[in-house]
Scaffold this motif. Structure first.
Motif, short mmCIF file in Angstrom:
data_model
loop_
_atom_site.label_atom_id
_atom_site.label_comp_id
_atom_site.label_asym_id
_atom_site.label_seq_id
_atom_site.Cartn_x
_atom_site.Cartn_y
_atom_site.Cartn_z
N ASN A 41 4.31 -5.28 -9.73
CA ASN A 41 5.21 -5.25 -10.43
C ASN A 41 5.05 -6.01 -11.46
N LYS A 42 3.87 -6.54 -11.81
CA LYS A 42 3.76 -7.65 -12.94
C LYS A 42 3.02 -7.06 -14.14
N LYS A 89 0.69 -2.16 -15.18
CA LYS A 89 1.95 -2.86 -14.44
C LYS A 89 2.09 -2.01 -13.24
N ASP A 129 2.01 -11.17 -17.73
CA ASP A 129 2.58 -12.06 -16.70
C ASP A 129 1.14 -12.93 -16.20
N TYR A 188 -0.53 -12.74 -3.18
CA TYR A 188 -1.09 -13.06 -4.32
C TYR A 188 -1.18 -14.61 -4.50
N THR A 189 -0.05 -15.31 -4.23
CA THR A 189 -0.17 -16.97 -4.26
C THR A 189 -1.22 -17.28 -3.27
N ASN A 225 1.78 -8.25 -2.75
CA ASN A 225 3.15 -8.76 -2.98
C ASN A 225 3.00 -10.37 -3.56
N GLU A 226 3.84 -10.79 -4.06
CA GLU A 226 3.82 -12.02 -4.74
C GLU A 226 3.34 -13.15 -3.93
N LYS A 227 3.79 -13.15 -2.45
CA LYS A 227 3.45 -14.12 -1.53
C LYS A 227 1.78 -14.00 -1.23
N PRO A 258 -0.75 -9.22 -8.64
CA PRO A 258 0.77 -9.13 -8.04
C PRO A 258 1.11 -7.70 -8.19
N GLU A 306 2.15 -1.30 -3.98
CA GLU A 306 0.96 -2.24 -3.51
C GLU A 306 -0.08 -1.09 -2.87
#
Ligand SMILES: [Cu+2]
Length: 280
Positions: free
Chosen positions: A179-180, A217, A127, A251-252, A247-249, A177, A221
């Motif tokens: 789970n990636k 992977k 990913d 990370y972005t 988490n994804e947020k 992130p 967190e």
């Protein structure tokens, strides 16, 4: 006497509680009184821990079995208790058993061992790709998909903030992130280094002139610490690795900010960079 005994008991209990509390609080880094591995954060590390425990049980059983045989021989067949030794030389059944059983044991080790090896080496679809370059004596991380690179240097003891572990914390952490699947490329800029994060079950050489690859992977967190694991010179012990799994947020958000902060300025003439470094 009873008072003393009670005191010792309560002290033991509090030490045990403190130890178990510490064990729960801290993962991703070594703990005082730690036994065994650091807690795993990836499926690969979970498998490594399982395989290690499996081998430990197996080897303990074998060692105990051999010990029992030795004790029997020593007690039963010494010159005093057994003055006239038997002249037996062959026993087909027992010879078959002591050939077949070890073979079965080795097969039972080989199967999970190869399964784990293939699991580690078979790269799933990534990913995200991060390239870690080992330098004397720090790491540089580049995110080729987002075109930026930054250096990650150890925080000196006097600059440590509360909660930052000594000799492990860095100024700029590698952020990924949760789970990636993260594809890690490693290389060395000068000598051979090694990129290792115990909780992820990864350890791979970073060799000048060559790209090595591994993957992880992270399923939880947190902040995970590692160290260069190849003797690379005088500050080998002072080039830690820190991977923050968010988490994804988050990370972005980090990515947006990192793109600006660490953007590679392609227009910047190389001579200016050299002059700038010389002035520091
Ligand atoms: Cu190194």
């Amino acid at each position: 006497m009873q008072v003393l005994r009670r005191l010792i008991a309560s002290m033991t209990i509090s030490v045990l509680l403190a130890a178990s509390g510490a064990a729960r609080a801290a993962t991703g880094q070594p703990e005082p009184w730690q036994l065994g591995f650091q807690k795993g954060a990836t499926p690969v590390m979970d498998d490594i821990i399982w395989f290690h425990d499996f081998l430990l049980w197996l080897i303990t059983a074998i060692a105990l079995f051999v010990l029992v045989l030795l004790v029997i021989v020593v007690v039963k067949f010494n010159a005093r208790s057994n003055p006239v030794p038997s002249r037996t030389t062959h026993n087909t059944t027992i010879e078959v058993i002591w050939t077949v059983v070890p073979v079965l044991i080795l097969v039972s080790i080989a199967v999970p061992s190869f399964r784990l090896l293939f699991y580690q080496l078979n790269m799933p679809n990534a990913d995200l790709t991060v390239k870690a370059t080992g330098k004397q004596w720090f790491w540089s991380y580049s995110y080729p998909d987002s075109k930026f690179e930054f250096d990650s240097l150890m925080v000196q003891e006097k600059d440590l903030k509360p909660g930052q572990p000594r000799l492990l914390a860095v100024d700029n952490e590698m952020v990924v992130p949760v789970n990636k699947v993260v594809h890690v490329l490693t290389t060395g800029a000068d000598v051979i280094h090694s990129f290792a994060v115990p909780s992820f079950g990864i350890k791979i050489d970073a060799i000048p002139g060559r790209i090595n690859e591994t993957w992880f992977k992270a399923e939880r967190e947190g902040t995970y610490y590692g160290q260069c694991s190849e003797l690379c010179g005088k500050d080998h012990a002072f080039m830690p690795i820190v991977v923050r799994v968010v988490n994804e947020k988050d990370y972005t958000a980090w990515l947006d900010q990192a793109k600006k902060k660490y953007a590679i300025d392609e227009n910047r003439p190389a001579t200016v960079a050299v002059a700038g470094e010389a002035n520091q």
